[in-house]
Design a protein around this motif. Sequence first.
Motif, PDB file in Angstrom:
ATOM      1  N   ILE A   1       0.835  -1.201   0.000  1.00  0.00           N
ATOM      2  CA  ILE A   1       0.000   0.000   0.000  1.00  0.00           C
ATOM      3  C   ILE A   1       0.869   1.251   0.000  1.00  0.00           C
ATOM      4  CG2 ILE A   1      -1.629   1.346   1.372  1.00  0.00           C
ATOM      5  CD1 ILE A   1      -2.987  -1.197   2.145  1.00  0.00           C
TER       6      ILE A   1
ATOM      7  N   TRP B   1      -0.246   6.484  13.453  1.00  0.00           N
ATOM      8  CA  TRP B   1      -0.466   7.884  13.098  1.00  0.00           C
ATOM      9  C   TRP B   1       0.329   8.261  11.860  1.00  0.00           C
ATOM     10  CZ3 TRP B   1      -4.215  10.982  14.335  1.00  0.00           C
ATOM     11  CH2 TRP B   1      -4.971  10.673  15.465  1.00  0.00           C
TER      12      TRP B   1
ATOM     13  N   GLU C   1       0.814   6.374   9.370  1.00  0.00           N
ATOM     14  CA  GLU C   1      -0.026   5.935   8.263  1.00  0.00           C
ATOM     15  C   GLU C   1      -1.099   6.978   7.962  1.00  0.00           C
ATOM     16  OE1 GLU C   1      -0.503   1.636   8.906  1.00  0.00           O
ATOM     17  OE2 GLU C   1      -2.407   1.893   7.859  1.00  0.00           O
ATOM     18  N   ILE C   2      -1.719   7.485   9.037  1.00  0.00           N
ATOM     19  CA  ILE C   2      -2.773   8.482   8.842  1.00  0.00           C
ATOM     20  C   ILE C   2      -2.203   9.703   8.122  1.00  0.00           C
ATOM     21  CG2 ILE C   2      -4.362  10.051  10.005  1.00  0.00           C
ATOM     22  CD1 ILE C   2      -4.835   7.989  12.092  1.00  0.00           C
TER      23      ILE C   2
ATOM     24  N   PHE D   1      -1.490   9.020   4.403  1.00  0.00           N
ATOM     25  CA  PHE D   1      -2.660   8.982   3.529  1.00  0.00           C
ATOM     26  C   PHE D   1      -3.306  10.346   3.389  1.00  0.00           C
ATOM     27  CE2 PHE D   1      -2.362   4.422   4.199  1.00  0.00           C
ATOM     28  CZ  PHE D   1      -2.315   4.077   2.880  1.00  0.00           C
ATOM     29  N   LEU D   2      -3.208  11.152   4.451  1.00  0.00           N
ATOM     30  CA  LEU D   2      -3.738  12.513   4.318  1.00  0.00           C
ATOM     31  C   LEU D   2      -2.976  13.258   3.222  1.00  0.00           C
ATOM     32  CD1 LEU D   2      -4.506  13.598   7.974  1.00  0.00           C
ATOM     33  CD2 LEU D   2      -6.115  13.186   6.122  1.00  0.00           C
TER      34      LEU D   2
ATOM     35  N   LEU E   1      -1.424  11.914   0.725  1.00  0.00           N
ATOM     36  CA  LEU E   1      -1.818  11.331  -0.571  1.00  0.00           C
ATOM     37  C   LEU E   1      -3.137  11.925  -1.051  1.00  0.00           C
ATOM     38  CD1 LEU E   1      -1.445   9.081  -2.760  1.00  0.00           C
ATOM     39  CD2 LEU E   1      -3.075   7.797  -1.420  1.00  0.00           C
ATOM     40  N   ILE E   2      -4.110  11.985  -0.139  1.00  0.00           N
ATOM     41  CA  ILE E   2      -5.428  12.481  -0.527  1.00  0.00           C
ATOM     42  C   ILE E   2      -5.317  13.938  -0.954  1.00  0.00           C
ATOM     43  CG2 ILE E   2      -7.706  13.064   0.394  1.00  0.00           C
ATOM     44  CD1 ILE E   2      -7.441  10.499   2.103  1.00  0.00           C
TER      45      ILE E   2
END
Lengths: 324, 445
Positions: A253, A295, A297-298, A301-302, A304-305
């Motif tokens: 991922i 965190w 990871e969070i 991804f933030l 990335l978004i």
Amino acid sequence: MGFAHFWLSGFDQIRVSFWAYLFVGLQNGALYAMIAVGYTLVYGVLGLINFAHGDVFMWGGFGAAFLTRGILGPSVATGWATVGLVFAGLIMGGLVSILVAVGVERVAYRPLRRRHAPKLAFLISAIGASYFLETLAGKEFGYGTNLFPAQVFPVGQTMFTVFNTPVRTLTIITVVAGAATLVVADRLVRATKLGRGIRAVAQDSETSSLMGVNIEKTITLTFIVGGALAGAAGFMYSLQSGIEWNSGVELGIYAFTAAVLGGIGNLRGAALGGMVIGLFGSFAVPFAFEGNTQWVEIYTFLILIGVLIFRPTGILGEKLGRTA
Amino acid sequence: MRRPEVKRLVTVLMVMAMVTLMTGESGDASTPPTTGPHGAFFEKVSYFGLFRARRWMVFLTLGLLAYGLMFLYQRYSPPVRKRIRTVTATPKRLVQMRSSRFAVYAVVIVIALSIPHLVTQSYWMYLIVEQVGVWILLAEGLNVVVGFAGLLDLGYVAFYAIGAYITAWMTGVLPAPPLFHHAIPTLWVIPIGVLAAMVVGIMLGIPTLRLRGDYLAIVTLGFALIIDDYVGNQNGITGGGEGSLTVPHFSVNLGVWHYHWGLNPVPYYYLCLIFVVLFVVVFSLLEHSRVGRSWVALREDEVAAESIGINPLKYKVMAFAVGAASGGFAGVLSAGLVGNINPTMFQYQASINILILVIFGGMGSIWGVALGAVFVQVITSYMDNYQPWGFQINDLYMYIGALLIIMMIFRPAGLMPSRRRRREIKDFEETGEGHLDEVLTGDEI
């Protein structure tokens, strides 16, 4: 402890041990970059997220771990033995991953291509292949087993010290191997006849087949290149933290995120994206609440978004055909 | 022998090799290898399971036998095939008739109503609600997003999580105090949970639905991972990995009439059935309405749809919100039924599992999706509980993965394809063209 204080102490930690975080980030970044290349090449040529790629990586790691254990046994290698074993591990990991990647292509994608299946069918087939490979590894090698390769060099060995920060041998080997394989892959895609075939198919498969490019061979080649890099990364990763049946999921991922971040379908973008994700993940560690690495990871991804919403084609833009 | 026959032989043997690897005892790479002929041939586990010699011999022999049978079938197949076609032709024609379709609905409803009388074990009834009913709701909701509107959402489980956590929060079993510091009965959470899921659907949809295809997939996957990580780590708000305390069961208290859903799963079954029917009716009405047709138009060609005045973002967000509704309800129901809710229920793999149900049944086909959900969930629950042929639950996803690949090769449109999809396949088979050839040309879903 207040919120502001928490963030300030995070920056303080980075200031104190900047170089340590940097080296960890570079090491992870090299791994992500190597895996991301496989995602990006396959996406460029087939327009398909190869969900099984993370598991291709994991199988390579197992292959290399078994080989090095078989050669060396429980002793610790030094000197030229280390060099030889590192090469043996990289090659073995690459070979096993190539085998698995081409197998996935043959079994899960090619029959669907023949039948002109819709795009979602490919995605489901890829998810199926991923589940299959992952669980098969769990079944054969044990669900709880975390397998380390042989000790091709003493664990935790530091090679030299920079700015009062020890640099581990593993970091150096990973970064060097990553850079070398990435350069080779880049040259392969850009400067050889085979690579021209890949780019041609990525641009326009029909026309390139009219021009005499063998599409099936080209597709197999992209899986071979991606698999080789993933397998090499699998060996490097297993040296660092051992390899497990589900190691491929998280790394997969992250690497996919890296590929999208750099502009999926773009080989240099994947390398850049991998480095960015690796460094970012490392420097985000001090900002994880209660030291909980989820965190990180969070945050990842933030990012990335955010990137996707404001620049959906990634940093370097997509399209293997034009920019690879 | 001719070349295709050799190729088939190799394929059969490779399939049998795979079967050998996939069955039998699990291996363990940390165990030292057993050496010598005895270890290789007679021990069940030798080294990491790869060398189960007896098993190899048995399955490869079976493979050769299977090859022989296939060879004979190929040679004498035309009469057999004709026979099969005549046998299956009549039921096929019956299903396609309109009047008999209503008969099918009636039969389905009768079966659904009689299940509590047929299944006497309370444990199985519980599983039917928890593993089948809830998942039908989830699959139908995702079907609106993926099947009708063609938006690949890999974070659908977020809506399920929202429904469940809203329930736990409102009924006061989370560390966070409930709204207005006053817990409310679980039944009254249903509208709130559904509404909350829809609002979150809109909130997630507005920024992300500008993206297309795979980018949408990865962003929604990212949201699913974030929500999973978040609820798992906010010990003070969501209870972290431990999850909630016990959510009270549903109960109605209307002055004269009291009813309490207790440990008996049958009332939950009826509640679930009512809502499944409700959502199925609403979704199928929507499918054939102006909104549904707009979704189809957007799915097939966004630019063309926009040019005739369909606002893409509006309809896509609508699909997200509508799909989220049944997911939210599934969350409320499952919170009431299960009691303790925790992050393991809402990992991103769950979204993929829901997607599997949708694809398996037949994307875009309401009945197909329901059938797929029943089929897959019943089989997995059965395997999990009875473990036939030495089946181990750890290996479940290996079989599911293999099944998915086989399914996509031989029946990519699912068990019961939607009518539109069937037409497309037929067109393609007849004319050799149509828009099925999408993967190499790189069109959107």
